[in-house]
Every structure is written in structure tokens, then in C-alpha cells.
Design an enzyme around this catalytic site. Structure first.
Site, PDB file in Angstrom:
ATOM      1  N   SER A  34     -41.458  53.816  -7.536  1.00 59.12           N
ATOM      2  CA  SER A  34     -42.464  52.781  -7.311  1.00 59.12           C
ATOM      3  C   SER A  34     -43.799  53.371  -6.878  1.00 59.12           C
ATOM      4  CB  SER A  34     -41.926  51.776  -6.289  1.00 59.12           C
ATOM      5  OG  SER A  34     -42.741  50.636  -6.216  1.00 59.12           O
TER       6      SER A  34
ATOM      7  N   ASP B  42     -49.066  49.396  -9.252  1.00 58.33           N
ATOM      8  CA  ASP B  42     -48.467  50.605  -8.672  1.00 58.33           C
ATOM      9  C   ASP B  42     -47.764  51.397  -9.769  1.00 58.33           C
ATOM     10  OD1 ASP B  42     -46.326  48.898  -9.048  1.00 58.33           O
ATOM     11  OD2 ASP B  42     -45.281  49.512  -7.238  1.00 58.33           O
TER      12      ASP B  42
ATOM     13  N   ASP C 237     -44.816  51.787 -10.983  1.00 56.47           N
ATOM     14  CA  ASP C 237     -43.913  51.177 -11.959  1.00 56.47           C
ATOM     15  C   ASP C 237     -44.352  49.766 -12.332  1.00 56.47           C
ATOM     16  OD1 ASP C 237     -43.196  50.015  -9.524  1.00 56.47           O
ATOM     17  OD2 ASP C 237     -41.080  49.851 -10.060  1.00 56.47           O
TER      18      ASP C 237
ATOM     19  N   ASP D 178     -44.699  46.885 -10.893  1.00 55.93           N
ATOM     20  CA  ASP D 178     -44.118  45.628 -10.431  1.00 55.93           C
ATOM     21  C   ASP D 178     -44.890  45.067  -9.241  1.00 55.93           C
ATOM     22  OD1 ASP D 178     -43.331  47.351  -8.410  1.00 55.93           O
ATOM     23  OD2 ASP D 178     -41.198  46.835  -8.500  1.00 55.93           O
TER      24      ASP D 178
END
EC number: 5.4.2.10
Length: 445
Positions: A102, A241, A243, A245
Site C-alpha cells: 500500500s 497511494d 496500490d 485504494d
């Protein structure tokens, strides 16, 4: 059953350090594969990743693990976490895996799992996978070993589906948007989707090299985005960010708009157009008290959960809400996605911006947040929160705040820190109380 490896969002840690070594990653693939080998059909797992250097190693180890127990693998390459969830469901896969840490720096990595319905696994499922790690893997016979293949159109599929969440009667023509992709998983899909909807796009954080993911860019480091918005007089800035999400926005003046304000705007917009379900939204205990007061004034509810977007989603599903998220920018609109989706959330905000005709600074300042301070205290083991001195400091702070604020102390689920948060109408009192609790925790630790 307890969990030793899984935290609040999958398994995460330092690459090539226990438990994220290649042999352990392969075993995790074998255990997860064994858990989801159900029925007599050919089983399939979808594997995506962000742009970390270690993603190649994780991917290879997982492919070995899954195929060794008889599961076929579909590799989709660098894609946002919500895209993996989407493809898992649309491809009728038995399991989805996102390789990502993440918003963490490149030297960390992790694994997030999605079930065949595209939702993150439950605590019980994760505990069962951990239990299988303690047993010898049941390897497939030579003729039943799984196959692996790559698909090349995964990005196009996700871009198409993301664009479908944007109102058909609207376009982004003439809107100047800065999008920061954190040198991460969205570095091609987010700018492409915005451009295809008509926006003038200035993209930053779109040159991943394996090492620079989240490095001074993205939703946790939005300064570059803010500067760019001001420099080119953009209408809005969007930061994702690693990834993708998570979403953080800045207005045309470069001022940051956090997840609480974004949730408030989407909730109000959906309520006004009879799209809101559940009569409010779901957020975590970290969301600002100002959000709660605003919703009460609008006769809308705020359902609070533990920290973690998975817990937000569980409450949404259980109680019939279709909007939820976290102050940090994990925004979930269950009409469109089964997990947080930064791009889809951005498109909902952009739709509000286009329809209102107002500048972002006016539209997205929905409520006045209470002064809120969050500090982290690192510790090396033990149970400092159970010490009498810490409990007394917390109780004293709660007494002094009374009904004018609140205190929240919790142990992080992703790193060895105690998070100390307080908010209230008096900013000086809030800061004093947070500092006092932090000092008590340090002494106890």
C-alpha cells in the site's frame, strides 16, 4: 483461531525478512490455494501487484505455490488493488491476490487476498490459511499441476469499468486536473481514465523504477501535488497511494481535503439524489467528530467501526450502507466496488465538481473539523496500554474533555506503535492531553 501473520490489511512487512521470505511466500500460496480448492472445476487465482522491485519475487513464489497445489494462475501485472478485486469476480476466479504494501516504502511488501466474490477475506478465512501453514502442503499429482498465463488487456478492462461509474451525461472537458500516482500501480490507468473523460491531465508520480513507490509522492506525501496545482492553476489535485485504494485531494488553492470531507460530500450528494442507502455512512473511530456533527445536522447517521477498510465494508454489508471509508482516504462505494477504490472515488468527487460549477475550495469544505491530534509512540514489546499509569492518563483525559471531544488510543495493526489520538473544541487542551498520554505510554513501554 488466532492470527499470527495477518494484520488489519493482509500480510505486510519487510521484504526478505520473516515472514516475507521467498519460501514462506510460496507456502502462503500453497495454503491459500488449499483453502480455496473446492469442487471439481479447474481452479483459478488472479495475481496483481504494484511497482515494487520485490513484486517480481513475490509473484514468482506465489505462482509456484498455487500451481504446485493444482490451481491455475492468471497474472495481470501492475494494477490497482480494486482492479484485482474486480477481475477476481468478473473472471469467476476462486481467489484474488494483490502484492502490495500500500502506502509503505519500497522495501516493504505484502499480500492481500480476495475471495471469489471480490471481497477481502474474513478473519476466519485468514485464520484457516494460517492453520494450513502449519501442515505439510497437499501437492498436486504431476498431471494436475496448475498452469500460469498472463493477460494483456487487464488495464483496459479496469479503465472501462472505472469510467462506467462516472455519470453518462457528464464530461470532464476543460477541467485541469493534477493526478499523482505515487509511482505505483495506477501510473497508467488513472491518467488514461481521466483523459478519456475529457480532462486536461497533468500526471506526476508516473515513472516507477522499483524503488520510488510512495517516495515523496502520493496520498501520504501530497506536497508535490499541491505545488503543481498552484503552479499551473489547476482546478483540483488527486493523489493516490501505491496500490491506488486510497485518495487524498487538494483544492485549486492547494489545500488538502481528507477522506472525512470527501465522504461527507459524496454522502450528501447521494442523499440529495436518492442514491444513498442506509441513511448515512460508515466510518472508523478515527473520523473527525466534526463529520459526526455535520451528519447529525443533515439527519444522517454515522456508523463507526474499528480501523481498517475491511471492517468498514463488513459493517456496510451487514447494515445496508453503500458509502463508507476512512479519514486516510480509503473510500468505498459498494454500488461500484467491493473494496476501496481511489480512482472511482475521485470520479465521484469530480462529478460533484462538474455538476455544481463551484470551485473545489467551496464544494469540498463540507464541515468544520474539530482540532484533532494524532501521535505515535513506538514500543518494543510488552503491553503498555494495560499499565495502571497509562489507564489513569487516558481516564483523566476523557474526564477533562467531557462532551466537548474524545480520546482514542490503539495499538497499530501494521507496525509496533501505539497511536494516541484526541480531538475537541479546545486545541490547546487537546495537544496537552495527547502529550500527557504519550509520555505515560513511553514510560510504561
Amino acid at each position: 483461531m488466532g492470527r499470527s501473520y495477518f494484520g488489519t490489511d493482509g500480510i505486510r512487512g519487510l521484504t526478505n525478512s520473516d515472514p516475507l521470505t521467498p519460501d514462506m511466500i510460496m507456502k502462503i500460496g500453497q495454503a491459500a490455494g488449499a483453502k480455496f480448492l473446492r469442487g471439481d472445476h479447474r481452479h483459478r487465482v488472479v495475481i496483481g501487484k504494484d511497482t515494487r522491485l520485490s513484486g517480481y519475487m513475490f509473484e514468482s513464489a506465489l505462482v509456484a505455490g498455487f500451481t504446485s497445489v493444482g490451481m491455475d494462475v492468471v497474472q495481470v501485472g501492475p494494477l490497482p488493488t480494486p482492479a484485482v478485486a474486480l477481475l477476481t469476480r468478473s473472471m469467476r476466479a476462486d481467489l484474488g491476490v494483490m502484492i502490495s504494501a500500500s502506502h509503505n516504502p519500497f522495501h516493504d511488501n505484502g499480500i492481500k487476498f480476495f475471495g471469489p466474490d471480490g471481497y477481502k477475506l474474513s478473519d476466519e478465512d485468514e485464520a484457516e490459511i494460517e492453520a494450513l501453514l502449519k501442515k505439510a502442503p497437499r501437492l498436486a499429482k504431476p498431471e494436475a499441476i496448475g498452469r500460469s498465463r498472463k493477460i494483456e488487456d487487464a488495464r483496459g478492462r479496469y479503465i472501462h469499468d472505472a469510467k462506467m461509474t462516472f455519470p453518462e451525461h457528464l464530461r470532464l472537458d476543460g477541467l485541469n486536473i493534477v493526478v499523482d500516482c505515487a509511482h505505483g500501480a495506477s501510473y497508467t490507468v488513472a491518467p488514461s481514465a481521466l483523459w478519456e473523460l475529457g480532462a486536461n491531465v497533468t500526471a506526476i508520480g508516473v515513472q516507477p523504477n522499483g524503488y520510488n513507490i510512495n517516495a515523496n509522492v502520493g496520498s501520504t506525501a501530497p506536497k508535490l501535488m499541491q505545488e503543481m496545482v498552484r503552479d499551473i492553476s489547476a482546478d483540483i489535485g488527486i493523489a493516490l497511494d501505491g496500490d491506488a485504494d486510497r485518495l487524498i485531494v487538494c483544492d485549486e488553492k492547494g489545500n488538502i481535503v481528507d477522506g472525512d470531507q470527501l465522504m461527507a460530500r459524496i454522502t450528501k450528494s447521494w442523499a440529495d439524489t436518492d442514491r444513498l442507502k442506509g441513511g448515512g455512512l460508515v466510518a472508523t473511530v478515527m473520523s473527525n467528530l466534526g463529520l459526526e456533527r455535520y451528519l447529525e445536522g443533515e439527519r444522517l447517521k454515522l456508523e463507526r467501526t474499528n480501523v481498517g477498510d475491511r471492517y468498514v465494508l463488513e459493517a456496510m454489508r451487514a447494515k445496508g450502507y453503500n458509502v463508507g471509508g476512512e479519514q486516510s482516504g480509503h473510500l468505498i462505494m459498494s454500488d461500484y466496488a467491493t473494496t476501496g477504490d481511489g480512482l472511482v472515488a475521485a470520479l465521484q468527487i469530480l462529478a460533484c465538481l462538474v455538476e455544481s460549477g463551484k470551485p473545489a475550495s467551496e464544494l469540498l469544505r463540507v464541515f468544520e473539523p474539530l482540532p484533532q491530534i494524532l501521535k505515535n509512540v513506538r514500543f518494543n514489546g510488552g503491553t503498555p496500554l494495560e499499565q495502571d499509569s497509562v489507564q489513569k492518563a487516558i481516564a483523566d483525559a476523557e474526564t477533562k474533555l467531557g462532551n466537548t471531544g474524545r480520546v482514542l488510543i490503539r495499538k497499530s495493526g501494521t507496525e509496533p506503535v501505539i497511536r494516541v489520538m484526541a480531538e475537541g473544541d479546545d486545541p490547546d487542551l487537546v495537544e496537552t492531553l495527547v502529550d500527557g498520554i504519550c509520555e505515560a505510554v513511553r514510560k510504561a513501554a
